[in-house]
Design an enzyme around this catalytic site. Sequence first.
Site, PDB file in Angstrom:
ATOM      1  N   GLN A   1     -15.820  -7.933  -7.155  1.00 13.77           N
ATOM      2  CA  GLN A   1     -17.021  -8.421  -6.416  1.00 13.77           C
ATOM      3  C   GLN A   1     -16.327  -9.185  -5.128  1.00 13.77           C
ATOM      4  O   GLN A   1     -16.607  -8.644  -4.242  1.00 13.77           O
ATOM      5  CB  GLN A   1     -17.724  -9.971  -6.876  1.00 13.77           C
ATOM      6  CG  GLN A   1     -18.352  -9.974  -8.489  1.00 13.77           C
ATOM      7  CD  GLN A   1     -19.453 -11.115  -8.552  1.00 13.77           C
ATOM      8  OE1 GLN A   1     -18.637 -12.078  -8.365  1.00 13.77           O
ATOM      9  NE2 GLN A   1     -20.126 -10.627  -9.285  1.00 13.77           N
ATOM     10  N   VAL A   2     -14.971  -9.180  -4.897  1.00 18.07           N
ATOM     11  CA  VAL A   2     -14.589  -9.142  -4.020  1.00 18.07           C
ATOM     12  C   VAL A   2     -12.723  -8.845  -3.831  1.00 18.07           C
ATOM     13  O   VAL A   2     -12.469  -8.029  -3.064  1.00 18.07           O
ATOM     14  CB  VAL A   2     -13.450 -10.788  -3.395  1.00 18.07           C
ATOM     15  CG1 VAL A   2     -13.326 -11.131  -2.289  1.00 18.07           C
ATOM     16  CG2 VAL A   2     -15.219 -11.716  -3.605  1.00 18.07           C
TER      17      VAL A   2
ATOM     18  N   CYS B   1     -10.595  -5.969 -10.579  1.00 19.83           N
ATOM     19  CA  CYS B   1     -10.377  -7.404 -10.561  1.00 19.83           C
ATOM     20  C   CYS B   1     -10.832  -8.350 -11.564  1.00 19.83           C
ATOM     21  O   CYS B   1     -11.014  -7.494 -12.754  1.00 19.83           O
ATOM     22  CB  CYS B   1     -10.480  -8.301  -9.161  1.00 19.83           C
ATOM     23  SG  CYS B   1     -11.991  -8.595  -8.455  1.00 19.83           S
TER      24      CYS B   1
ATOM     25  N   ILE C   1       1.003  -2.051  -0.101  1.00 19.64           N
ATOM     26  CA  ILE C   1       0.019  -0.138  -0.060  1.00 19.64           C
ATOM     27  C   ILE C   1       0.795   1.183  -0.352  1.00 19.64           C
ATOM     28  O   ILE C   1       0.149   2.043  -1.111  1.00 19.64           O
ATOM     29  CB  ILE C   1      -1.332   0.083   1.164  1.00 19.64           C
ATOM     30  CG1 ILE C   1      -2.406  -1.244   1.229  1.00 19.64           C
ATOM     31  CG2 ILE C   1      -2.090   1.078   1.923  1.00 19.64           C
ATOM     32  CD1 ILE C   1      -3.328  -1.138   2.340  1.00 19.64           C
TER      33      ILE C   1
END
Length: 132
Positions: free
Chosen positions: A74-75, A70, A53
């Site tokens: 969704q995740v 991604c 990060i």
Amino acid sequence: MAWSISYISGSQLLSLKRRPNIAVIDVRDDERSYDGHITGSLHYPSDSFTDKISDLIQEVRGKDTLVFHCALSQVRGPTCAKRLANYLDELKEDTGINSIFVLERGFNGWEASGKPVCHCTDVPCKEESQQY
């Protein structure tokens, strides 16, 4: 700052990509190397995202809008966007980032709708967004 992470459509992203102050963050893992990627996107794989990060913050200096994705958003995309938001809350310094989005339908939706895809192997992708 309490972060609100919103979804953005592929068409909205195309409009935003014309601005120099946006960064697209691809958090897919190995599939980026064989599926292609959104032109100019940065690659921060989800499996090592938390450890990287601070590198991301440095790389996006001067950008005020970040869009995560991604494969399907969704995740991994939403999770990494939330991790960044939490990190920024703890950092308590102005990084210049004002907006965090997640790309609706992810890379698969982007590609399926005929949006431009780059297949270069450069990390980071050095292709310009002149295709937009």
